[in-house]
Design a protein around this motif. Sequence first.
Motif, PDB file in Angstrom:
ATOM      1  N   SER A   8       0.831  -1.198   0.000  1.00 26.47           N
ATOM      2  CA  SER A   8       0.000   0.000   0.000  1.00 26.47           C
ATOM      3  C   SER A   8       0.866   1.249   0.000  1.00 26.47           C
ATOM      4  CB  SER A   8      -0.930  -0.013   1.219  1.00 26.47           C
ATOM      5  OG  SER A   8      -1.671   1.175   1.291  1.00 26.47           O
ATOM      6  N   GLN A   9       1.930   1.250   0.800  1.00 26.56           N
ATOM      7  CA  GLN A   9       2.834   2.405   0.851  1.00 26.56           C
ATOM      8  C   GLN A   9       3.534   2.603  -0.500  1.00 26.56           C
ATOM      9  OE1 GLN A   9       5.622   2.213   4.063  1.00 26.56           O
ATOM     10  NE2 GLN A   9       4.047   2.008   5.644  1.00 26.56           N
ATOM     11  N   PHE A  13       3.044   5.753  -3.128  1.00 27.38           N
ATOM     12  CA  PHE A  13       4.203   6.564  -3.504  1.00 27.38           C
ATOM     13  C   PHE A  13       4.374   6.591  -5.020  1.00 27.38           C
ATOM     14  CE2 PHE A  13       8.667   6.690  -4.762  1.00 27.38           C
ATOM     15  CZ  PHE A  13       9.044   7.921  -4.248  1.00 27.38           C
ATOM     16  N   CYS A  14       4.268   5.419  -5.669  1.00 31.52           N
ATOM     17  CA  CYS A  14       4.451   5.356  -7.124  1.00 31.52           C
ATOM     18  C   CYS A  14       3.380   6.162  -7.851  1.00 31.52           C
ATOM     19  CB  CYS A  14       4.432   3.901  -7.588  1.00 31.52           C
ATOM     20  SG  CYS A  14       5.892   2.946  -7.091  1.00 31.52           S
ATOM     21  N   ARG A  15       2.158   6.157  -7.310  1.00 27.39           N
ATOM     22  CA  ARG A  15       1.081   6.940  -7.931  1.00 27.39           C
ATOM     23  C   ARG A  15       1.392   8.422  -7.861  1.00 27.39           C
ATOM     24  NH1 ARG A  15      -3.083   9.809  -6.476  1.00 27.39           N
ATOM     25  NH2 ARG A  15      -2.730   9.426  -4.253  1.00 27.39           N
ATOM     26  N   LYS A  16       1.829   8.892  -6.700  1.00 24.65           N
ATOM     27  CA  LYS A  16       2.116  10.314  -6.534  1.00 24.65           C
ATOM     28  C   LYS A  16       3.360  10.728  -7.313  1.00 24.65           C
ATOM     29  CE  LYS A  16      -0.019  10.850  -1.972  1.00 24.65           C
ATOM     30  NZ  LYS A  16       0.195  11.188  -0.543  1.00 24.65           N
ATOM     31  N   ALA A  17       4.345   9.827  -7.399  1.00 27.59           N
ATOM     32  CA  ALA A  17       5.609  10.167  -8.068  1.00 27.59           C
ATOM     33  C   ALA A  17       5.580   9.835  -9.543  1.00 27.59           C
ATOM     34  CB  ALA A  17       6.757   9.418  -7.391  1.00 27.59           C
ATOM     35  N   ASP A  18       4.470   9.248  -9.999  1.00 26.73           N
ATOM     36  CA  ASP A  18       4.344   8.841 -11.406  1.00 26.73           C
ATOM     37  C   ASP A  18       5.529   7.959 -11.792  1.00 26.73           C
ATOM     38  OD1 ASP A  18       3.185   8.623 -13.884  1.00 26.73           O
ATOM     39  OD2 ASP A  18       4.102  10.451 -14.672  1.00 26.73           O
ATOM     40  N   MET A  19       5.742   6.926 -10.996  1.00 26.96           N
ATOM     41  CA  MET A  19       6.900   6.050 -11.166  1.00 26.96           C
ATOM     42  C   MET A  19       6.413   4.611 -11.335  1.00 26.96           C
ATOM     43  SD  MET A  19      10.051   5.357  -8.475  1.00 26.96           S
ATOM     44  CE  MET A  19      10.555   7.082  -8.484  1.00 26.96           C
ATOM     45  N   SER A  22       8.500  -1.246 -11.049  1.00 30.37           N
ATOM     46  CA  SER A  22       9.812  -1.866 -11.270  1.00 30.37           C
ATOM     47  C   SER A  22      10.931  -0.857 -11.066  1.00 30.37           C
ATOM     48  CB  SER A  22       9.887  -2.467 -12.676  1.00 30.37           C
ATOM     49  OG  SER A  22       9.637  -1.471 -13.664  1.00 30.37           O
ATOM     50  N   THR A  23      10.671   0.404 -11.490  1.00 30.36           N
ATOM     51  CA  THR A  23      11.667   1.467 -11.280  1.00 30.36           C
ATOM     52  C   THR A  23      11.860   1.717  -9.790  1.00 30.36           C
ATOM     53  OG1 THR A  23      11.019   2.508 -13.361  1.00 30.36           O
ATOM     54  CG2 THR A  23      12.254   3.858 -11.804  1.00 30.36           C
ATOM     55  N   PHE A  24      10.748   1.735  -9.059  1.00 29.64           N
ATOM     56  CA  PHE A  24      10.846   1.922  -7.611  1.00 29.64           C
ATOM     57  C   PHE A  24      11.725   0.830  -6.993  1.00 29.64           C
ATOM     58  CE2 PHE A  24       9.583   0.762  -3.347  1.00 29.64           C
ATOM     59  CZ  PHE A  24       9.596   1.971  -2.683  1.00 29.64           C
ATOM     60  N   GLY A  25      11.492  -0.425  -7.374  1.00 29.99           N
ATOM     61  CA  GLY A  25      12.264  -1.521  -6.808  1.00 29.99           C
ATOM     62  C   GLY A  25      13.744  -1.392  -7.087  1.00 29.99           C
ATOM     63  N   TYR A  55      13.890   5.225   1.363  1.00 31.00           N
ATOM     64  CA  TYR A  55      13.804   5.784   0.008  1.00 31.00           C
ATOM     65  C   TYR A  55      12.532   6.603  -0.155  1.00 31.00           C
ATOM     66  CZ  TYR A  55      13.474   6.137  -5.053  1.00 31.00           C
ATOM     67  OH  TYR A  55      13.349   6.629  -6.331  1.00 31.00           O
ATOM     68  N   ILE A  56      11.411   6.076   0.349  1.00 31.84           N
ATOM     69  CA  ILE A  56      10.152   6.816   0.254  1.00 31.84           C
ATOM     70  C   ILE A  56      10.252   8.135   1.001  1.00 31.84           C
ATOM     71  CG2 ILE A  56       7.725   6.800   0.952  1.00 31.84           C
ATOM     72  CD1 ILE A  56       7.677   3.807   0.385  1.00 31.84           C
ATOM     73  N   ALA A  57      10.818   8.074   2.215  1.00 27.55           N
ATOM     74  CA  ALA A  57      10.924   9.294   3.021  1.00 27.55           C
ATOM     75  C   ALA A  57      11.844  10.318   2.360  1.00 27.55           C
ATOM     76  CB  ALA A  57      11.429   8.951   4.416  1.00 27.55           C
TER      77      ALA A  57
END
Length: 451
Positions: A8-9, A13-19, A22-25, A55-57
């Motif tokens: 969920s976190q 985050f990916c929705r808000k960062a438009d990421m 797989s890139t996040f990972g 990383y999120i923070a």
Amino acid sequence: MKNDEILSQITEFCRKADMAESTFGRRAVNDGKLVHRLREGKRITIDTLERIQAYIAASTTGGLPPPRGLQVPPEKRDPRGNFRFFENRQKYLLFVHTCSEKRVVAERVALELASIHPRPPALRIFDAGVGDGTVLARVLRATHQRYPHMPFYVAGKELSLEDLRLTLEKVPDRIFEHPASVFVFTNMFYSEAPWLTPASPAAAAATVWHEVPLRGASSGEFEQQIAELRPFLEQNWRAAISPRTAMPLYERPVVLVLYREDHRFLLDSTIPRPGQTEANFDLVIASQPYRALSSVNFRAKRIIAPLAKALRPGGRLIGIHSHGHDPGMEMIQAIWPGENPFSVSRHELLRAVKYELGSLGRDLNFNAYADNRSIFRYDMEALPNEVTGTIGTSTAFAAWNAAVYVAQIEDDRLTDMTQNGRTLDAARDVLRKYNGLWFLDESYVISRRRD
């Protein structure tokens, strides 16, 4: 934290960062399939979770990485309640001499000797809270029996000057039987004592390092020279109470090193020197090193985790604390219903230590064991006719003293109760019911895997 919470976190985050996930990972933990694995129910380590959160923070405006490790609020204590140090000396000594805990604990610790793997130049033992030295002396007898010709490096932490004096009385016989021994005693904190190095630069600069080569070849000669240390200890081995937390603190760090002068050549590489010390212990003894009411985070972060770091490959830390659920607690609860100071189990403590160590604990094994191996019993030692028939006042008082010492009941709570006679009646009732008095301790082991 469960997988769905982590997902969920990440998704938010990916929705808000438009990421892309797989890139996040890849950016967070160098694993492009991280999110896919989480959705399949795969587990991740605490380190991976912390890297994700960090990383999120760090990627969020105004965000800060979460702090690493357990959060330990300051333990503010009443100085009168600092058991295991600054306790009522009469209460402590009566407990030690009427109960078999020291002997039984030493026997339990000695079982670990078969599993350690000493390396040159010496077998290294650390006692995290020497107390009166009874447990350490008994363990050293067993160690000498198993390793009669191996040099010993024996270190111990003790803040109390009274207890240090009692321990030093046992050194002459040990160093006579096993002459290839180096004894090191310090009053430093648990996070400092294994390395003999204070964390504070100011404290390090003020450290008193006293090396005493003992001359002669008899325990009587060694005893006389150790007795001559009394003025040095009275001047330097001092403790104070923190005005902020009321916890005991050393006034200045001290290191006392003892060995036989006629074995200096053999022990040269074992004798510690300022600025050139190491931990790397084969056996760490942590018997009752914390108050029963201390939080699990405090025990893990301030005591057990630092001691676990001090193990060498193949080394073992054995921890022991009171378990409760015994006739002693039955006696206490007859006076204070619902009293339960033993709320932290070995399982909770080991989980907290594992979390606190993080990646540093990857080569450690955390062994809680089953109850039939972990939990052991010790008794109040009384003559058979003292607990049958008419139970005298002295026997009832010894039983009550042992129960309140183990349960760590503060003196101010005891004062009111001891005046009305109910306490001795409760002691007699339990002694008759069980034909004696016994207590339970529980143990656990943290071991470092061999290279």
